[in-house]
Enzyme design. Structure first.
Site, PDB file in Angstrom:
ATOM      1  N   HIS A 129       0.856  -1.188   0.000  1.00  0.00           N
ATOM      2  CA  HIS A 129       0.000   0.000   0.000  1.00  0.00           C
ATOM      3  C   HIS A 129       0.891   1.236   0.000  1.00  0.00           C
ATOM      4  CE1 HIS A 129      -2.742   3.129   1.429  1.00  0.00           C
ATOM      5  NE2 HIS A 129      -3.718   2.381   0.929  1.00  0.00           N
ATOM      6  N   GLU A 131       0.748   4.066   1.393  1.00  0.00           N
ATOM      7  CA  GLU A 131       1.049   4.672   2.700  1.00  0.00           C
ATOM      8  C   GLU A 131       2.142   3.884   3.426  1.00  0.00           C
ATOM      9  OE1 GLU A 131      -2.354   5.470   5.244  1.00  0.00           O
ATOM     10  OE2 GLU A 131      -1.067   5.191   6.982  1.00  0.00           O
ATOM     11  N   ASN A 229      -9.545   2.013   3.135  1.00  0.00           N
ATOM     12  CA  ASN A 229     -10.590   2.229   4.152  1.00  0.00           C
ATOM     13  C   ASN A 229     -11.962   1.792   3.660  1.00  0.00           C
ATOM     14  OD1 ASN A 229     -12.388   4.814   3.766  1.00  0.00           O
ATOM     15  ND2 ASN A 229     -10.380   5.286   2.893  1.00  0.00           N
TER      16      ASN A 229
HETATM   17 FE1  SF4 Z   1      -5.877  11.366   6.327  1.00  0.00          FE
HETATM   18 FE2  SF4 Z   1      -8.214  10.736   5.264  1.00  0.00          FE
HETATM   19 FE3  SF4 Z   1      -6.162   9.020   5.108  1.00  0.00          FE
HETATM   20 FE4  SF4 Z   1      -7.419   9.482   7.414  1.00  0.00          FE
HETATM   21  S1  SF4 Z   1      -8.301   8.521   5.591  1.00  0.00           S
HETATM   22  S2  SF4 Z   1      -5.204   9.391   7.111  1.00  0.00           S
HETATM   23  S3  SF4 Z   1      -7.870  11.692   7.283  1.00  0.00           S
HETATM   24  S4  SF4 Z   1      -6.301  11.032   4.141  1.00  0.00           S
END
Ligand code: SF4
Length: 315
Positions: A129, A131, A229
């Protein structure tokens, strides 16, 4: 023919989080501030609809910095980048606008602090990923990535007394708690933030799905397949015993999925624009007499300061 009624429980909060709003705002602001080409490394946020709308306005998305021509404005996505990527852009003399979400940046800071204190770092997250790649590329020292309970159970660190962990921001709260519990039971000296580095938006959207699942017979999640998410929302609904569909486009929803039910839940991942929710409701209205009931579990007030466009000053 009379259409049968369908109650749609609409999650609130849903959709864009503060980090996504800020990143998209940075791209729009850069476009407005310069006549130079604007390039974004990686999808600015994980949503094809957002990316194609920006691409239609002339923004170019690339996978790597070496695809960006000299003189172009370079934007880093909300997921963050490694220091190697940052150095590559600096070495090229590119003007960089960094739209890394402040909550991802917080994970970088926490990880670096642990490494500076001599601890090996366990990153709880998904290999590959964007991130996680960014986090890994910012830590000096030993880093282990653990994505499952089995991986936590198999971890063999060199020094169990000097260990710390951080988490990706968009994980399942429940799964992460279980992984942390395994790590803590195996390595009692490990230090870390519990699930606090899972961001507020991820936690709130998961909490809302829990409430929807109390009444909804099926759950629809607007979000792209590569959105961590959104994927976690679909998985959570399934774990809660509610058949769930994740759709990147309203056209992906088939009538059969909502046939024979009277109540469904509808939500959207943090990178899914509200227009997807509206189009999904329109599609449902084509089949059923829809009654929308918004279920508010939390009112989000988090806002971030706009991304610094200083790199464009005087150019
Ligand atoms: Fe930032 Fe949105 Fe990722 Fe949460 S979901 S870390 S608020 S970009």
């Amino acid at each position: 023919m009379t259409r049968s009624p369908l109650t749609v429980l609409l999650a609130a909060p849903r959709g864009f989080c503060a980090g996504v709003e800020r990143a998209i705002g940075a791209v729009e602001a850069a476009r407005a501030a310069t006549d130079r080409p604007v390039y974004v490394r990686h999808e600015i946020v994980h949503n094809g609809r957002v990316v194609s709308e920006l691409a239609a306005k002339g923004v170019v998305f690339v996978d790597e910095v070496d695809e960006i021509p000299d003189g172009a404005v370079t934007i880093f996505s909300a997921h963050g980048v490694s220091r190697a990527v940052e150095r590559q852009a600096t070495a090229r003399g590119l003007d960089v606008i960094d739209a890394t979400c402040p909550l991802v940046r917080r994970v970088h800071v926490e990880g670096r602090r642990h490494a500076a204190e001599g601890r090996a770092l366990v990153v709880i997250g998904h290999v590959g990923h964007a991130e996680v790649e960014g986090i890994l590329g910012r830590i000096d020292g030993t880093v282990h990535v653990v994505g499952t309970i089995a991986e936590a159970a198999a971890l063999e660190p060199e020094d169990a007394e000097r260990l710390a962990y951080v988490t990706q921001t968009t994980l399942s709260v429940d799964d992460t708690r279980e992984i942390i519990a395994v790590l803590r039971s195996r390595f009692p000296a490990i230090v870390g933030p519990d699930v606090k580095t899972i961001c507020y938006a991820t936690q709130n959207r998961q909490a809302a799905v829990r409430v929807l699942a109390e009444r909804a017979q099926r759950i629809v999640v607007c979000g792209a397949p590569n959105s961590s998410n959104a994927t976690r929302l679909r998985e959570l609904a399934t774990v809660l015993g509610r058949p769930a569909r994740m759709i990147a486009d309203a056209a992906e929803l088939d009538e059969g999925f909502v046939a024979d039910v009277t109540t469904i839940g509808l939500t959207a991942g943090a990178s899914a624009p509200e227009v997807l929710v509206r189009e999904t409701l329109e599609r449902l209205r084509g089949w059923r007499e829809v009654v929308v009931e918004e279920i508010t579990t939390t009112v989000e007030t988090t806002r971030f300061a706009p991304v610094d466009l200083g790199a464009l000053a005087g150019r």
